[in-house]
Design a protein around this motif. Structure first.
Motif, PDB file in Angstrom:
ATOM      1  N   ILE A  17      53.448   2.765  27.517  1.00 48.41           N
ATOM      2  CA  ILE A  17      52.302   3.295  26.775  1.00 48.41           C
ATOM      3  C   ILE A  17      51.923   2.291  25.691  1.00 48.41           C
ATOM      4  N   ALA A  18      50.700   1.766  25.836  1.00 47.61           N
ATOM      5  CA  ALA A  18      50.256   0.678  24.959  1.00 47.61           C
ATOM      6  C   ALA A  18      49.939   1.176  23.551  1.00 47.61           C
ATOM      7  N   ILE A  19      50.244   0.328  22.581  1.00 47.93           N
ATOM      8  CA  ILE A  19      49.825   0.609  21.203  1.00 47.93           C
ATOM      9  C   ILE A  19      48.713  -0.368  20.789  1.00 47.93           C
ATOM     10  N   ILE A  20      48.669  -1.534  21.434  1.00 49.69           N
ATOM     11  CA  ILE A  20      47.464  -2.382  21.401  1.00 49.69           C
ATOM     12  C   ILE A  20      46.966  -2.369  22.835  1.00 49.69           C
ATOM     13  N   LYS A  21      45.742  -1.902  23.013  1.00 45.45           N
ATOM     14  CA  LYS A  21      45.279  -1.551  24.347  1.00 45.45           C
ATOM     15  C   LYS A  21      44.649  -2.705  25.116  1.00 45.45           C
ATOM     16  N   TYR A  22      44.818  -2.636  26.426  1.00 45.00           N
ATOM     17  CA  TYR A  22      44.104  -3.488  27.380  1.00 45.00           C
ATOM     18  C   TYR A  22      42.874  -2.696  27.806  1.00 45.00           C
ATOM     19  N   TRP A  23      41.709  -3.175  27.439  1.00 45.28           N
ATOM     20  CA  TRP A  23      40.474  -2.508  27.878  1.00 45.28           C
ATOM     21  C   TRP A  23      39.395  -3.570  28.014  1.00 45.28           C
ATOM     22  N   SER A 112      50.509   6.043  35.749  1.00 43.45           N
ATOM     23  CA  SER A 112      51.225   5.948  37.028  1.00 43.45           C
ATOM     24  C   SER A 112      50.946   4.625  37.724  1.00 43.45           C
ATOM     25  N   SER A 113      49.790   3.994  37.446  1.00 42.32           N
ATOM     26  CA  SER A 113      49.524   2.724  38.119  1.00 42.32           C
ATOM     27  C   SER A 113      50.421   1.622  37.554  1.00 42.32           C
ATOM     28  N   ALA A 114      50.830   1.742  36.300  1.00 38.66           N
ATOM     29  CA  ALA A 114      51.711   0.724  35.697  1.00 38.66           C
ATOM     30  C   ALA A 114      53.083   0.753  36.356  1.00 38.66           C
ATOM     31  N   GLY A 146      47.897  -5.918  40.901  1.00 31.10           N
ATOM     32  CA  GLY A 146      47.779  -4.540  41.396  1.00 31.10           C
ATOM     33  C   GLY A 146      47.152  -3.643  40.348  1.00 31.10           C
ATOM     34  N   SER A 147      47.652  -3.763  39.125  1.00 30.63           N
ATOM     35  CA  SER A 147      47.139  -2.983  37.998  1.00 30.63           C
ATOM     36  C   SER A 147      47.537  -3.750  36.742  1.00 30.63           C
ATOM     37  N   GLY A 148      46.573  -3.987  35.871  1.00 32.47           N
ATOM     38  CA  GLY A 148      46.845  -4.823  34.703  1.00 32.47           C
ATOM     39  C   GLY A 148      48.053  -4.357  33.912  1.00 32.47           C
ATOM     40  N   SER A 149      48.092  -3.058  33.608  1.00 30.18           N
ATOM     41  CA  SER A 149      49.171  -2.555  32.761  1.00 30.18           C
ATOM     42  C   SER A 149      50.533  -2.645  33.445  1.00 30.18           C
ATOM     43  N   ALA A 150      50.568  -2.824  34.763  1.00 33.30           N
ATOM     44  CA  ALA A 150      51.838  -2.971  35.489  1.00 33.30           C
ATOM     45  C   ALA A 150      52.575  -4.244  35.073  1.00 33.30           C
ATOM     46  N   SER A 151      51.816  -5.249  34.599  1.00 31.47           N
ATOM     47  CA  SER A 151      52.456  -6.504  34.181  1.00 31.47           C
ATOM     48  C   SER A 151      53.465  -6.240  33.068  1.00 31.47           C
ATOM     49  N   ARG A 152      53.227  -5.195  32.259  1.00 34.30           N
ATOM     50  CA  ARG A 152      54.120  -4.903  31.125  1.00 34.30           C
ATOM     51  C   ARG A 152      55.332  -4.094  31.545  1.00 34.30           C
ATOM     52  N   SER A 153      55.216  -3.308  32.630  1.00 34.17           N
ATOM     53  CA  SER A 153      56.327  -2.426  33.031  1.00 34.17           C
ATOM     54  C   SER A 153      57.496  -3.182  33.669  1.00 34.17           C
ATOM     55  N   SER A 201      37.866   5.754  37.342  1.00 34.41           N
ATOM     56  CA  SER A 201      39.084   4.944  37.266  1.00 34.41           C
ATOM     57  C   SER A 201      38.976   3.980  36.096  1.00 34.41           C
ATOM     58  N   SER A 202      40.121   3.592  35.545  1.00 36.89           N
ATOM     59  CA  SER A 202      40.093   2.665  34.409  1.00 36.89           C
ATOM     60  C   SER A 202      39.501   1.313  34.826  1.00 36.89           C
ATOM     61  N   THR A 203      39.739   0.923  36.084  1.00 40.37           N
ATOM     62  CA  THR A 203      39.196  -0.349  36.591  1.00 40.37           C
ATOM     63  C   THR A 203      37.667  -0.365  36.467  1.00 40.37           C
ATOM     64  N   ALA A 205      35.797   1.794  34.741  1.00 35.97           N
ATOM     65  CA  ALA A 205      35.344   2.138  33.394  1.00 35.97           C
ATOM     66  C   ALA A 205      35.383   0.919  32.471  1.00 35.97           C
ATOM     67  N   MET A 206      36.442   0.125  32.541  1.00 40.69           N
ATOM     68  CA  MET A 206      36.491  -1.003  31.596  1.00 40.69           C
ATOM     69  C   MET A 206      35.461  -2.077  31.944  1.00 40.69           C
ATOM     70  N   ALA A 207      35.146  -2.221  33.226  1.00 36.08           N
ATOM     71  CA  ALA A 207      34.099  -3.178  33.616  1.00 36.08           C
ATOM     72  C   ALA A 207      32.760  -2.715  33.028  1.00 36.08           C
ATOM     73  N   PHE A 298      45.940   7.500  22.942  1.00 40.11           N
ATOM     74  CA  PHE A 298      45.483   8.063  24.221  1.00 40.11           C
ATOM     75  C   PHE A 298      45.088   6.923  25.147  1.00 40.11           C
ATOM     76  N   ASP A 299      45.464   7.011  26.421  1.00 41.69           N
ATOM     77  CA  ASP A 299      45.018   6.029  27.415  1.00 41.69           C
ATOM     78  C   ASP A 299      43.739   6.528  28.092  1.00 41.69           C
ATOM     79  N   ALA A 300      43.561   6.178  29.357  1.00 38.03           N
ATOM     80  CA  ALA A 300      42.353   6.624  30.049  1.00 38.03           C
ATOM     81  C   ALA A 300      42.557   8.048  30.563  1.00 38.03           C
ATOM     82  N   GLY A 301      42.768   8.963  29.642  1.00 40.22           N
ATOM     83  CA  GLY A 301      43.010  10.355  29.986  1.00 40.22           C
ATOM     84  C   GLY A 301      43.162  11.163  28.711  1.00 40.22           C
TER      85      GLY A 301
HETATM   86  O1  PMV Z   1      46.485   1.025  34.169  1.00 40.98           O
HETATM   87  P1  PMV Z   1      45.330   0.055  34.248  1.00 40.98           P
HETATM   88  O2  PMV Z   1      45.824  -1.314  34.528  1.00 40.98           O
HETATM   89  O3  PMV Z   1      44.273   0.504  35.175  1.00 40.98           O
HETATM   90  O4  PMV Z   1      44.647  -0.002  32.775  1.00 40.98           O
HETATM   91  C1  PMV Z   1      44.594   1.060  31.917  1.00 40.98           C
HETATM   92  C2  PMV Z   1      44.545   0.588  30.505  1.00 40.98           C
HETATM   93  C3  PMV Z   1      44.948   1.597  29.462  1.00 40.98           C
HETATM   94  O5  PMV Z   1      46.014   2.417  29.922  1.00 40.98           O
HETATM   95  C4  PMV Z   1      43.795   2.532  29.106  1.00 40.98           C
HETATM   96  C5  PMV Z   1      45.388   0.855  28.190  1.00 40.98           C
HETATM   97  C6  PMV Z   1      46.656   0.057  28.359  1.00 40.98           C
HETATM   98  O6  PMV Z   1      46.741  -1.019  27.760  1.00 40.98           O
HETATM   99  O7  PMV Z   1      47.590   0.521  29.039  1.00 40.98           O
END
Ligand code: PMV
Length: 346
Positions: A17-23, A112-114, A146-153, A201-203, A205-207, A298-301
């Motif tokens: 769970i990000a505290i500085i967000k990827y968006w 769940s995508s992370a 696969g999913s940006g936030s997965a790089s951190r998990s 989807s966050s994909t 939405a962020m675009a 809060f993330d994308a939800g």
């Molecule tokens: O899970 P992804 O890679 O589709 O991106 C979602 C990004 C946020 O969860 C909204 C913020 C973050 O940094 O995790």
């Protein structure tokens, strides 16, 4: 893989769970973000376990997700991801059976995508015999596709995902800032306010945000100073220094979502009520910035993640118990990165 018998491997990864967000991304195809992001990896309550088996006898990839066949869209996303693994391993025509299980509701803003793509990247590279993917930076850069936030998990503890400088994304991966055992009394009290799947989807939405939000540039400027504050506070385990930045950062992301056109809204009425309750709780400890005991993000939800410390965990739970409309409360600690269980799912 190849002439040898089919290879099977399993991996487990947890959500972060990000505290500085990827968006927002500067390259959509390569999933290269516009800014660095920082997260904590959660414990096994938010876990995905995945088994991948490559076999020359298969004519197509297959996916079973939480005990049911994956939808067309889910299967296409997994297959596209596996194409990267096939390209790296040089076995372009070998298909895979993938079975994956989450310990929490899929696509409910619980990242769940992370955990999903981190586990898939680890299981697939192992099943494909790609020994060099023991290098976590490489694995992180792959999971990112696969999913940006997965790089951190890929890592446990506190993690920073670097946007990098190169055009091909080869320096765009995550690194560990501190191991899980470094901050044992940190808690994330999660309030599930809705377990429904998200509308956009966050994909996508962020675009939309990058394309249409005027406030987005302004957000990017403030993220840099927040990154510095957060790195220092993590190093010093200084929760009171961390808390205001966590909340401002979440507000900033949701503000640029709302500033997009058509507007993107993920928060619901209960999410907003939780925000106010957390602010009130902090104010009950004094009005100075240094007095915060809890911080929402809060993330994308609409589900709330309330970071706090063990000392105030009960207070936060009490605050949520007094509210109506919360489906479930979960208390997570900081958890581990990717691991490889011996037991397979099939
Ligand atoms: O899970 P992804 O890679 O589709 O991106 C979602 C990004 C946020 O969860 C909204 C913020 C973050 O940094 O995790």
């Amino acid at each position: 893989m190849g002439e040898r018998k089919a290879m099977k491997a399993s991996a487990a990864a947890n959500a972060n769970i990000a505290i500085i967000k990827y968006w927002g991304r500067r390259n959509d195809a390569l999933r290269i973000p516009t800014n660095n992001s920082i997260s904590f990896t959660m414990d096994d309550q938010l876990q995905t376990v995945t088994t991948v088996e490559f076999s020359k006898t298969l004519h197509a990839d297959s996916l079973v997700l939480n005990g049911r066949p994956g939808t067309k869209t889910e299967l296409a996303r997994v297959s596209n991801f596996l194409d990267n693994v096939r390209a790296i391993s040089g076995k372009r025509r070998v298909h895979a059976n993938v079975v994956s299980k989450n310990s929490f509701p899929t696509a409910a803003g619980l990242a769940s995508s992370a955990s999903g793509f981190a586990a898939l990247a680890a299981a697939a590279t192992k099943a494909a015999g790609l020994g060099r993917y023991k290098d976590k930076k490489q694995l992180s850069a792959l999971a990112r596709l696969g999913s940006g936030s997965a790089s951190r998990s890929i890592y446990g503890g506190a993690v920073e995902w670097l946007t990098g400088k190169r055009k091909d994304g080869s320096d765009c991966y995550a690194v560990q800032l501190s191991p899980p055992e470094r901050w044992k009394d940190l808690r994330n009290v999660i309030a599930i306010t809705s377990s429904k799947e998200k509308r956009i989807s966050s994909t996508d939405a962020m675009a939309r945000t990058v394309r249409t939000s005027e406030m987005f540039k302004c957000r990017l400027e403030s993220v840099e100073s927040r990154l510095r504050i957060v790195r220092k506070a993590i190093l010093e385990r200084d929760f009171a220094a961390l808390a205001p930045t966590i909340m401002q950062e979440s507000d900033s992301m949701h503000a640029v979502m709302l500033d997009s056109w058509p507007p993107i809204t993920y928060l619901n009425g209960i999410s907003l009520e939780i925000m106010h309750k957390v602010v009130e709780l902090n104010e009950s400890y004094g009005h100075g910035q240094r007095n915060a005991v809890a911080a929402y993000t809060f993330d994308a939800g609409p589900n709330a993640h309330i970071y706090t410390t063990a000392k105030y965990e009960r207070q936060v739970q009490k605050l949520l118990a007094e509210m109506e409309g919360i489906e479930k409360v979960l208390v997570c600690r900081v958890g581990e990165g990717v691991r490889y269980p011996r037991k397979h799912l099939f």
